[in-house]
Write a protein that holds these residues in place. Structure first.
Motif, PDB file in Angstrom:
ATOM      1  N   SER A 251       0.826  -1.203   0.000  1.00  0.00           N
ATOM      2  CA  SER A 251       0.000   0.000   0.000  1.00  0.00           C
ATOM      3  C   SER A 251       0.863   1.258   0.000  1.00  0.00           C
ATOM      4  O   SER A 251       2.052   1.224   0.334  1.00  0.00           O
ATOM      5  CB  SER A 251      -0.892   0.011   1.245  1.00  0.00           C
ATOM      6  OG  SER A 251      -0.108   0.206   2.420  1.00  0.00           O
ATOM      7  N   GLY A 252       0.245   2.377  -0.359  1.00  0.00           N
ATOM      8  CA  GLY A 252       0.947   3.652  -0.282  1.00  0.00           C
ATOM      9  C   GLY A 252       1.347   3.990   1.141  1.00  0.00           C
ATOM     10  O   GLY A 252       2.386   4.613   1.376  1.00  0.00           O
ATOM     11  N   THR A 253       0.528   3.552   2.106  1.00  0.00           N
ATOM     12  CA  THR A 253       0.857   3.765   3.521  1.00  0.00           C
ATOM     13  C   THR A 253       2.145   3.029   3.887  1.00  0.00           C
ATOM     14  O   THR A 253       3.030   3.584   4.552  1.00  0.00           O
ATOM     15  CB  THR A 253      -0.296   3.286   4.413  1.00  0.00           C
ATOM     16  OG1 THR A 253      -1.480   4.009   4.081  1.00  0.00           O
ATOM     17  CG2 THR A 253       0.029   3.492   5.874  1.00  0.00           C
ATOM     18  N   SER A 254       2.255   1.771   3.444  1.00  0.00           N
ATOM     19  CA  SER A 254       3.471   0.995   3.720  1.00  0.00           C
ATOM     20  C   SER A 254       4.679   1.610   3.022  1.00  0.00           C
ATOM     21  O   SER A 254       5.776   1.659   3.587  1.00  0.00           O
ATOM     22  CB  SER A 254       3.288  -0.453   3.260  1.00  0.00           C
ATOM     23  OG  SER A 254       2.243  -1.075   3.966  1.00  0.00           O
ATOM     24  N   LEU A 255       4.489   2.070   1.792  1.00  0.00           N
ATOM     25  CA  LEU A 255       5.575   2.701   1.042  1.00  0.00           C
ATOM     26  C   LEU A 255       6.132   3.893   1.805  1.00  0.00           C
ATOM     27  O   LEU A 255       7.352   4.054   1.953  1.00  0.00           O
ATOM     28  CB  LEU A 255       5.062   3.143  -0.332  1.00  0.00           C
ATOM     29  CG  LEU A 255       6.088   3.751  -1.284  1.00  0.00           C
ATOM     30  CD1 LEU A 255       7.017   2.679  -1.837  1.00  0.00           C
ATOM     31  CD2 LEU A 255       5.384   4.476  -2.428  1.00  0.00           C
ATOM     32  N   ARG A 256       5.233   4.723   2.315  1.00  0.00           N
ATOM     33  CA  ARG A 256       5.649   5.914   3.055  1.00  0.00           C
ATOM     34  C   ARG A 256       6.273   5.549   4.399  1.00  0.00           C
ATOM     35  O   ARG A 256       7.316   6.097   4.795  1.00  0.00           O
ATOM     36  CB  ARG A 256       4.441   6.828   3.282  1.00  0.00           C
ATOM     37  CG  ARG A 256       4.744   8.127   4.033  1.00  0.00           C
ATOM     38  CD  ARG A 256       5.743   8.978   3.296  1.00  0.00           C
ATOM     39  NE  ARG A 256       5.989  10.258   3.981  1.00  0.00           N
ATOM     40  CZ  ARG A 256       6.995  11.068   3.699  1.00  0.00           C
ATOM     41  NH1 ARG A 256       7.852  10.770   2.737  1.00  0.00           N
ATOM     42  NH2 ARG A 256       7.162  12.200   4.363  1.00  0.00           N
ATOM     43  N   ARG A 257       5.645   4.617   5.114  1.00  0.00           N
ATOM     44  CA  ARG A 257       6.144   4.227   6.429  1.00  0.00           C
ATOM     45  C   ARG A 257       7.560   3.644   6.333  1.00  0.00           C
ATOM     46  O   ARG A 257       8.443   3.991   7.120  1.00  0.00           O
ATOM     47  CB  ARG A 257       5.181   3.202   7.039  1.00  0.00           C
ATOM     48  CG  ARG A 257       5.516   2.788   8.455  1.00  0.00           C
ATOM     49  CD  ARG A 257       4.448   1.850   8.986  1.00  0.00           C
ATOM     50  NE  ARG A 257       3.151   2.505   9.095  1.00  0.00           N
ATOM     51  CZ  ARG A 257       1.997   1.855   9.154  1.00  0.00           C
ATOM     52  NH1 ARG A 257       1.987   0.538   9.096  1.00  0.00           N
ATOM     53  NH2 ARG A 257       0.860   2.521   9.271  1.00  0.00           N
ATOM     54  N   MET A 258       7.770   2.775   5.342  1.00  0.00           N
ATOM     55  CA  MET A 258       9.090   2.168   5.176  1.00  0.00           C
ATOM     56  C   MET A 258      10.124   3.200   4.742  1.00  0.00           C
ATOM     57  O   MET A 258      11.281   3.147   5.168  1.00  0.00           O
ATOM     58  CB  MET A 258       9.007   1.014   4.182  1.00  0.00           C
ATOM     59  CG  MET A 258       8.207  -0.170   4.710  1.00  0.00           C
ATOM     60  SD  MET A 258       7.965  -1.503   3.513  1.00  0.00           S
ATOM     61  CE  MET A 258       9.623  -2.193   3.439  1.00  0.00           C
ATOM     62  N   PHE A 259       9.718   4.153   3.916  1.00  0.00           N
ATOM     63  CA  PHE A 259      10.618   5.236   3.505  1.00  0.00           C
ATOM     64  C   PHE A 259      11.100   6.019   4.726  1.00  0.00           C
ATOM     65  O   PHE A 259      12.296   6.318   4.865  1.00  0.00           O
ATOM     66  CB  PHE A 259       9.896   6.161   2.527  1.00  0.00           C
ATOM     67  CG  PHE A 259      10.702   7.353   2.090  1.00  0.00           C
ATOM     68  CD1 PHE A 259      11.570   7.277   1.015  1.00  0.00           C
ATOM     69  CD2 PHE A 259      10.592   8.569   2.760  1.00  0.00           C
ATOM     70  CE1 PHE A 259      12.313   8.372   0.604  1.00  0.00           C
ATOM     71  CE2 PHE A 259      11.323   9.677   2.369  1.00  0.00           C
ATOM     72  CZ  PHE A 259      12.196   9.582   1.281  1.00  0.00           C
ATOM     73  N   LEU A 260      10.183   6.352   5.614  1.00  0.00           N
ATOM     74  CA  LEU A 260      10.536   7.125   6.805  1.00  0.00           C
ATOM     75  C   LEU A 260      11.417   6.321   7.760  1.00  0.00           C
ATOM     76  O   LEU A 260      12.134   6.902   8.576  1.00  0.00           O
ATOM     77  CB  LEU A 260       9.271   7.595   7.524  1.00  0.00           C
ATOM     78  CG  LEU A 260       8.430   8.615   6.762  1.00  0.00           C
ATOM     79  CD1 LEU A 260       7.123   8.896   7.490  1.00  0.00           C
ATOM     80  CD2 LEU A 260       9.215   9.922   6.539  1.00  0.00           C
ATOM     81  N   GLN A 261      11.378   4.996   7.628  1.00  0.00           N
ATOM     82  CA  GLN A 261      12.246   4.123   8.428  1.00  0.00           C
ATOM     83  C   GLN A 261      13.593   3.875   7.748  1.00  0.00           C
ATOM     84  O   GLN A 261      14.417   3.133   8.276  1.00  0.00           O
ATOM     85  CB  GLN A 261      11.547   2.776   8.665  1.00  0.00           C
ATOM     86  CG  GLN A 261      10.297   2.867   9.530  1.00  0.00           C
ATOM     87  CD  GLN A 261       9.493   1.566   9.532  1.00  0.00           C
ATOM     88  OE1 GLN A 261       9.724   0.670   8.724  1.00  0.00           O
ATOM     89  NE2 GLN A 261       8.530   1.464  10.447  1.00  0.00           N
TER      90      GLN A 261
END
Length: 352
Positions: free
Chosen positions: A152-162
């Motif tokens: 998901s786009g949420t996972s994409l963003r969350r992993m990017f921030l990590q």
């Protein structure tokens, strides 16, 4: 581009080591990336590109909740946030991230802004693959490609921030400029991909629709429901049934499978669990494989895409969707899940 060998089958992949962010920034330095749609994939992809120094703008209808969300996320009206037509005019790369049904409706507007040399970017092969149903046929003088994050786009963003990356597939449908490969890989890196593996539009959408209806969502919900109902019918409490069906899988086992593989999991569980898992997994495979074969046929023949278009284009789609989701939400299985999640330590108030 590297070649990876998967049990004798070679695949083309691109890693961030061979195509670093600096190279992506250089490839995209003269581009204006217009993200059209700010719903599922749009926010994650737009924000990751923005944070990676890419000149990205968002096209959205003013006065909508998604317009307000884009403003709250830091996009500035008149500078990096525009009405859809203005964003389409300004963009040299059009990231077409609306829902499949919305893509069909907006296509005549998008097409008139696809002037020679521009690029049309998708994150799904639906519109192009099923063009007899969607009417999406790009002009011959623009690049057409996709980057499809496997999450998901949420996972994409969350992993990017990590500081992590979500693996993505990439495909080139049309190379009008001779630069489509560099453009698509640069965009794949910019949106936060881990590594990129090659596919084509047809294979992307066939695998995606099969996966969504199969092990990712449809099948897993069906299996959860079946096991939970059998346990409850045999006198097990809601808490015990949910924990043995969902909680242990999602909170304990799947993270370890993601890190090490199912073979590692089998080798590192109790001998009783090993024996049972080894005895039963082929029975589940044999029982479900005919269902997956039917599912794939339904995808490949266009039945699933037509169902999706017909359903999602109706004016009462949201109301019917809410009713179907309410059935899931109100089921004992997921009501038990709500209670169990509230009891996780991280969700408990800490006493002073």
């Amino acid at each position: 581009m590297a070649k990876l060998n998967f049990g004798g089958s070679e695949e083309n992949v691109v890693t961030r080591e061979e195509f670093p962010l600096a190279k992506a920034q250089d490839v995209l330095k003269d581009e204006v990336v217009a993200v059209i749609g700010y719903g599922v994939q749009g926010p994650g992809q737009a924000l990751n590109q923005k944070d990676n120094g890419i000149n990205v703008i968002v096209g959205q209808r003013k006065g909508t909740k998604t317009w307000d969300k884009a403003v709250n996320d830091g996009f500035v009206p008149g500078e990096t946030l525009f009405e859809i037509e203005e964003a389409l005019e300004r963009g040299t790369v059009i990231c077409y991230l609306l829902s499949d049904a919305a893509q069909i409706a907006l296509w005549p507007t998008v097409k008139k802004h696809l002037t020679p040399g521009k690029a049309l970017y998708f994150s799904h092969g639906f519109g192009i693959t099923f063009n007899e149903q969607t009417g999406i046929v790009p002009p011959a003088d623009v690049d057409v490609f996709l980057v499809a994050p496997k999450g998901s786009g949420t996972s994409l963003r969350r992993m990017f921030l990590q500081g992590r990356g979500l693996n993505s597939s990439y495909a080139i449908f049309q190379d009008a400029t001779g630069k489509a490969f560099e453009r698509v890989i640069a965009l794949g890196i910019a949106v936060g991909s881990g590594y990129l593996f090659e596919t084509d539009f047809r294979k992307e959408v066939y695998s995606d629709l099969t996966g969504e209806r199969g092990t990712l969502m449809g099948c897993i919900q069906g299996i959860f429901a079946a096991q939970y109902e059998v346990l409850r019918a045999n006198g097990h409490s809601p808490s015990e049934s949910f924990n043995e069906t969902v909680e242990e899988l999602t909170q304990s086992l799947m993270p370890l499978v993601a890190e090490n593989g199912m073979d590692w999991m089998y080798a590192n569980c109790s001998t009783t669990a090993q024996r049972g898992a080894l005895d039963w997994w082929k029975k589940f495979r044999d029982a479900t494989k005919p269902v997956f074969e039917d599912l794939y046929k339904s995808v490949a023949t266009g039945v699933e895409s037509q169902k999706s278009i017909d359903s999602n284009s109706k004016t009462d789609y949201r109301e019917k969707l809410d009713a179907e989701l309410k059935e899931l939400r109100d089921s004992e299985l997921w009501q038990a899940g709500k209670t169990v999640r509230s009891l996780r330590p991280e969700n408990q108030a800490v006493e002073a």
